[in-house]
Design a protein around this motif. Structure first.
Motif, PDB file in Angstrom:
ATOM      1  N   ILE A  38     -47.602 -28.656  11.247  1.00  0.00           N
ATOM      2  CA  ILE A  38     -46.437 -27.578  10.918  1.00  0.00           C
ATOM      3  C   ILE A  38     -46.042 -27.781   9.452  1.00  0.00           C
ATOM      4  CG2 ILE A  38     -44.043 -26.787  11.599  1.00  0.00           C
ATOM      5  CD1 ILE A  38     -44.522 -28.431  14.244  1.00  0.00           C
ATOM      6  N   ALA A  39     -46.021 -26.673   8.712  1.00  0.00           N
ATOM      7  CA  ALA A  39     -45.758 -26.823   7.044  1.00  0.00           C
ATOM      8  C   ALA A  39     -44.581 -26.160   6.930  1.00  0.00           C
ATOM      9  CB  ALA A  39     -46.793 -26.195   6.313  1.00  0.00           C
ATOM     10  N   VAL A  40     -43.605 -26.693   6.464  1.00  0.00           N
ATOM     11  CA  VAL A  40     -42.364 -26.197   6.086  1.00  0.00           C
ATOM     12  C   VAL A  40     -42.372 -25.825   4.697  1.00  0.00           C
ATOM     13  CG1 VAL A  40     -39.588 -26.208   6.289  1.00  0.00           C
ATOM     14  CG2 VAL A  40     -41.103 -27.472   8.208  1.00  0.00           C
ATOM     15  N   GLN A  41     -42.341 -24.526   4.278  1.00  0.00           N
ATOM     16  CA  GLN A  41     -42.488 -24.138   3.042  1.00  0.00           C
ATOM     17  C   GLN A  41     -41.137 -23.473   2.452  1.00  0.00           C
ATOM     18  OE1 GLN A  41     -44.893 -20.746   2.166  1.00  0.00           O
ATOM     19  NE2 GLN A  41     -45.170 -21.337  -0.052  1.00  0.00           N
ATOM     20  N   GLY A  42     -40.945 -23.907   1.240  1.00  0.00           N
ATOM     21  CA  GLY A  42     -39.545 -23.117   0.692  1.00  0.00           C
ATOM     22  C   GLY A  42     -39.534 -23.905  -0.648  1.00  0.00           C
ATOM     23  N   PRO A  43     -38.532 -23.145  -1.577  1.00  0.00           N
ATOM     24  CA  PRO A  43     -38.154 -23.772  -2.956  1.00  0.00           C
ATOM     25  C   PRO A  43     -37.048 -25.239  -2.521  1.00  0.00           C
ATOM     26  CG  PRO A  43     -37.002 -21.901  -2.649  1.00  0.00           C
ATOM     27  CD  PRO A  43     -37.926 -21.811  -1.280  1.00  0.00           C
ATOM     28  N   SER A  44     -37.117 -25.729  -3.417  1.00  0.00           N
ATOM     29  CA  SER A  44     -36.089 -27.048  -3.424  1.00  0.00           C
ATOM     30  C   SER A  44     -34.671 -26.383  -3.164  1.00  0.00           C
ATOM     31  CB  SER A  44     -36.029 -27.888  -4.840  1.00  0.00           C
ATOM     32  OG  SER A  44     -35.217 -28.872  -4.560  1.00  0.00           O
ATOM     33  N   GLY A  45     -33.923 -26.918  -2.371  1.00  0.00           N
ATOM     34  CA  GLY A  45     -32.734 -26.236  -1.964  1.00  0.00           C
ATOM     35  C   GLY A  45     -32.539 -25.162  -1.000  1.00  0.00           C
ATOM     36  N   SER A  46     -33.702 -24.992  -0.091  1.00  0.00           N
ATOM     37  CA  SER A  46     -33.611 -24.000   0.981  1.00  0.00           C
ATOM     38  C   SER A  46     -33.554 -24.444   2.305  1.00  0.00           C
ATOM     39  CB  SER A  46     -34.889 -23.138   0.500  1.00  0.00           C
ATOM     40  OG  SER A  46     -36.174 -24.053   1.117  1.00  0.00           O
ATOM     41  N   GLY A  47     -33.056 -25.628   2.557  1.00  0.00           N
ATOM     42  CA  GLY A  47     -32.937 -26.092   3.630  1.00  0.00           C
ATOM     43  C   GLY A  47     -33.943 -26.757   4.370  1.00  0.00           C
ATOM     44  N   ARG A  48     -34.988 -26.991   3.712  1.00  0.00           N
ATOM     45  CA  ARG A  48     -36.389 -28.025   4.263  1.00  0.00           C
ATOM     46  C   ARG A  48     -35.839 -29.153   4.845  1.00  0.00           C
ATOM     47  NH1 ARG A  48     -40.202 -27.824  -0.674  1.00  0.00           N
ATOM     48  NH2 ARG A  48     -38.445 -29.197  -1.354  1.00  0.00           N
ATOM     49  N   THR A  49     -35.303 -29.971   4.242  1.00  0.00           N
ATOM     50  CA  THR A  49     -35.154 -31.397   4.557  1.00  0.00           C
ATOM     51  C   THR A  49     -33.855 -31.380   5.769  1.00  0.00           C
ATOM     52  OG1 THR A  49     -35.450 -32.207   2.481  1.00  0.00           O
ATOM     53  CG2 THR A  49     -34.370 -33.650   3.963  1.00  0.00           C
ATOM     54  N   CYS A  50     -33.160 -30.529   5.840  1.00  0.00           N
ATOM     55  CA  CYS A  50     -32.199 -30.124   6.855  1.00  0.00           C
ATOM     56  C   CYS A  50     -32.690 -29.970   8.123  1.00  0.00           C
ATOM     57  CB  CYS A  50     -31.092 -29.444   6.556  1.00  0.00           C
ATOM     58  SG  CYS A  50     -29.941 -29.686   5.328  1.00  0.00           S
ATOM     59  N   LEU A  51     -33.860 -29.097   8.044  1.00  0.00           N
ATOM     60  CA  LEU A  51     -34.559 -28.716   9.133  1.00  0.00           C
ATOM     61  C   LEU A  51     -35.438 -29.804   9.620  1.00  0.00           C
ATOM     62  CD1 LEU A  51     -35.682 -26.517  10.965  1.00  0.00           C
ATOM     63  CD2 LEU A  51     -37.377 -25.953   9.367  1.00  0.00           C
ATOM     64  N   LEU A  52     -35.808 -30.530   8.877  1.00  0.00           N
ATOM     65  CA  LEU A  52     -36.747 -31.746   9.263  1.00  0.00           C
ATOM     66  C   LEU A  52     -35.831 -32.521   9.899  1.00  0.00           C
ATOM     67  CD1 LEU A  52     -39.234 -33.717   7.176  1.00  0.00           C
ATOM     68  CD2 LEU A  52     -37.184 -34.974   7.995  1.00  0.00           C
ATOM     69  N   LEU A  53     -34.651 -32.948   9.503  1.00  0.00           N
ATOM     70  CA  LEU A  53     -33.674 -33.945  10.011  1.00  0.00           C
ATOM     71  C   LEU A  53     -33.280 -33.380  11.189  1.00  0.00           C
ATOM     72  CD1 LEU A  53     -31.718 -35.244   7.099  1.00  0.00           C
ATOM     73  CD2 LEU A  53     -33.477 -36.470   8.317  1.00  0.00           C
ATOM     74  N   ALA A  54     -33.151 -32.076  11.490  1.00  0.00           N
ATOM     75  CA  ALA A  54     -32.362 -31.524  12.844  1.00  0.00           C
ATOM     76  C   ALA A  54     -33.515 -31.460  13.859  1.00  0.00           C
ATOM     77  CB  ALA A  54     -31.914 -30.054  12.450  1.00  0.00           C
ATOM     78  N   LEU A  55     -34.959 -31.152  13.302  1.00  0.00           N
ATOM     79  CA  LEU A  55     -35.837 -31.326  14.320  1.00  0.00           C
ATOM     80  C   LEU A  55     -36.138 -32.621  14.839  1.00  0.00           C
ATOM     81  CD1 LEU A  55     -38.269 -28.407  13.114  1.00  0.00           C
ATOM     82  CD2 LEU A  55     -36.911 -28.259  15.311  1.00  0.00           C
ATOM     83  N   THR A  56     -35.640 -33.781  14.244  1.00  0.00           N
ATOM     84  CA  THR A  56     -36.092 -35.008  14.474  1.00  0.00           C
ATOM     85  C   THR A  56     -34.727 -35.754  15.207  1.00  0.00           C
ATOM     86  OG1 THR A  56     -35.823 -35.731  12.455  1.00  0.00           O
ATOM     87  CG2 THR A  56     -37.855 -35.232  13.173  1.00  0.00           C
ATOM     88  N   GLY A  57     -33.814 -34.902  15.462  1.00  0.00           N
ATOM     89  CA  GLY A  57     -32.649 -35.537  16.240  1.00  0.00           C
ATOM     90  C   GLY A  57     -31.725 -36.235  15.049  1.00  0.00           C
ATOM     91  N   ARG A  58     -31.861 -36.228  13.963  1.00  0.00           N
ATOM     92  CA  ARG A  58     -31.050 -36.883  12.860  1.00  0.00           C
ATOM     93  C   ARG A  58     -29.891 -36.001  12.278  1.00  0.00           C
ATOM     94  NH1 ARG A  58     -36.033 -39.003  14.087  1.00  0.00           N
ATOM     95  NH2 ARG A  58     -36.171 -41.156  13.516  1.00  0.00           N
ATOM     96  N   MET A  59     -29.765 -34.594  12.624  1.00  0.00           N
ATOM     97  CA  MET A  59     -28.798 -34.014  12.338  1.00  0.00           C
ATOM     98  C   MET A  59     -28.452 -32.809  13.229  1.00  0.00           C
ATOM     99  SD  MET A  59     -28.577 -31.449   8.894  1.00  0.00           S
ATOM    100  CE  MET A  59     -28.485 -32.924   7.626  1.00  0.00           C
ATOM    101  N   LYS A  60     -27.298 -32.493  13.449  1.00  0.00           N
ATOM    102  CA  LYS A  60     -26.816 -31.758  14.859  1.00  0.00           C
ATOM    103  C   LYS A  60     -26.872 -30.239  14.241  1.00  0.00           C
ATOM    104  CE  LYS A  60     -22.991 -30.843  17.899  1.00  0.00           C
ATOM    105  NZ  LYS A  60     -21.759 -31.347  18.264  1.00  0.00           N
ATOM    106  N   SER A  61     -27.546 -29.597  15.156  1.00  0.00           N
ATOM    107  CA  SER A  61     -27.900 -27.883  14.945  1.00  0.00           C
ATOM    108  C   SER A  61     -26.292 -27.445  15.306  1.00  0.00           C
ATOM    109  CB  SER A  61     -28.852 -27.464  15.817  1.00  0.00           C
ATOM    110  OG  SER A  61     -28.502 -27.884  17.049  1.00  0.00           O
ATOM    111  N   ALA A  62     -26.293 -26.147  14.826  1.00  0.00           N
ATOM    112  CA  ALA A  62     -25.063 -25.314  15.051  1.00  0.00           C
ATOM    113  C   ALA A  62     -25.198 -23.840  15.603  1.00  0.00           C
ATOM    114  CB  ALA A  62     -24.202 -25.193  13.523  1.00  0.00           C
ATOM    115  N   ALA A  63     -26.686 -23.358  15.669  1.00  0.00           N
ATOM    116  CA  ALA A  63     -26.902 -22.272  16.144  1.00  0.00           C
ATOM    117  C   ALA A  63     -28.348 -22.401  16.880  1.00  0.00           C
ATOM    118  CB  ALA A  63     -26.972 -21.043  15.100  1.00  0.00           C
ATOM    119  N   GLY A  64     -28.611 -21.506  17.772  1.00  0.00           N
ATOM    120  CA  GLY A  64     -30.005 -21.462  18.295  1.00  0.00           C
ATOM    121  C   GLY A  64     -30.311 -22.454  19.224  1.00  0.00           C
ATOM    122  N   THR A  65     -31.447 -22.684  19.638  1.00  0.00           N
ATOM    123  CA  THR A  65     -32.165 -23.436  20.479  1.00  0.00           C
ATOM    124  C   THR A  65     -33.488 -24.133  19.742  1.00  0.00           C
ATOM    125  OG1 THR A  65     -33.422 -21.983  21.454  1.00  0.00           O
ATOM    126  CG2 THR A  65     -31.157 -22.490  22.506  1.00  0.00           C
TER     127      THR A  65
END
Length: 318
Positions: A38-65
């Motif tokens: 799975i490749a998460v593409q986007g410019p720096s500052g577009s939430g890429r790392t937050c998505l990585l941390l959320a999908l590995t259980g290190r950051m709590k999500s606020a919307a969706g499933t």
């Protein structure tokens, strides 16, 4: 629950993380089977790392499933952490430049033997435990493509003396020692040459082909690679309601979740001591698994970047 023995299937629908000053990302939708790249593409500052941390259980999500290996997020964050590992994420899973390659490997193998194995494994004779640890390290190094003999001082080479691709391989090897079902790698192509970038993707393809699901943050995914599940971050729709406007405090990322009380398993891959490195990102964004080009930043993108920065700060990365 997903019973696949190796890689974990990953799905997300309307997935999002919100910081105190706005969305880090939202409206992420994709489906990836076990053993996917799975490749998460986007410019720096577009939430890429937050998505990585959320999908590995290190950051709590606020919307969706979202689900990883059949484990729902954020309800089963602790269980998700136990089957995932991080590589190349500064401030969260980072190499120490003062240590040698050998010191990193020994430390990670010791932690895995102490906290990642069964009680029966701990009771085995010391010689057997050492042999098992060496086998884990050798397997991880081979999978990451890191040849210790090619390093300037072999296993005694300091991390500060490693080339960027070598440091990436070491980060990945350290994460693989824990035997994760999902390996998440941040800023895969950061400051790599074209040849190094191709070598990095070849390594990640090999890991996925061997059965481990790989989630890789990048600026540019491999061109024309149909085997890659592409998730884009970077554009943002207009808020659907006043509550969606940037700057509205909501969920606290990476905090203890009341729904986690049923999960007493800690991170097998190492939640804070993963022993790897990477690059920060974070902003408001949407994503999908299709080929829709990433949208241009919104006019209030500065507020969105602040929201993502706040979310990362609460993980100890700012």
């Amino acid at each position: 629950m997903d019973s696949t023995p190796h890689g974990a299937a990953v799905t997300a629908a309307g997935f999002g993380v919100k910081g105190p000053r706005g969305w880090a990302f939202r409206n992420i939708d994709f489906t990836a089977g076990p053993g996917s790249l799975i490749a998460v593409q986007g410019p720096s500052g577009s939430g890429r790392t937050c998505l990585l941390l959320a999908l590995t259980g290190r950051m709590k999500s606020a919307a969706g499933t979202a689900e990883v290996g059949g484990l729902p997020l954020p309800k089963k964050k602790a269980a998700v952490r136990s089957v995932t590992a991080l590589a190349h994420v500064p401030g969260v899973a980072e190499l120490d430049p003062a240590l040698t390659v050998g010191e990193h490997l020994r430390e990670r193998a010791l932690l895995q033997g102490r906290f990642g194995g069964s009680l029966r494994a701990l009771l085995r004779p010391r010689q057997e435990r050492r042999a098992a640890a060496r086998a884990l390290v050798d397997t991880a190094l081979t999978a990451a493509g890191l040849d210790l003999e090619s390093l300037p001082k072999g296993i005694r080479t300091s991390v500060r003396d490693l080339e960027r691709l070598e440091a990436l391989r070491l980060s990945v090897a350290l994460a693989l020692i824990g035997g994760p079902r999902l390996l998440a790698v941040d800023d895969t192509d950061l400051k790599l040459s074209d040849g190094e970038r191709a070598a990095a993707w070849k390594m990640l393809h090999g890991l996925a082909a061997a059965g481990t699901t790989v989630l890789a943050v990048c600026s540019e995914p491999p061109e024309g690679d149909e085997d890659v599940v592409l998730v884009r971050t970077g554009s943002r729709p207009e808020p659907a309601s006043p509550e969606d406007a940037p700057g509205t405090p909501t969920a606290t990322p990476d905090g203890p979740d009341a729904t986690d009380t049923a999960d007493t398993t800690d991170s097998k891959g190492g939640e804070a001591g993963e022993g790897s490195q990477g690059g920060p990102s974070g902003s408001d964004g949407t994503g999908s698994a299709d080929s829709t080009p990433a949208g241009a930043p919104a006019a209030d993108g500065h507020d969105d970047e602040e929201g993502a920065a706040d979310a990362l700060a609460e993980t100890g990365r700012a």
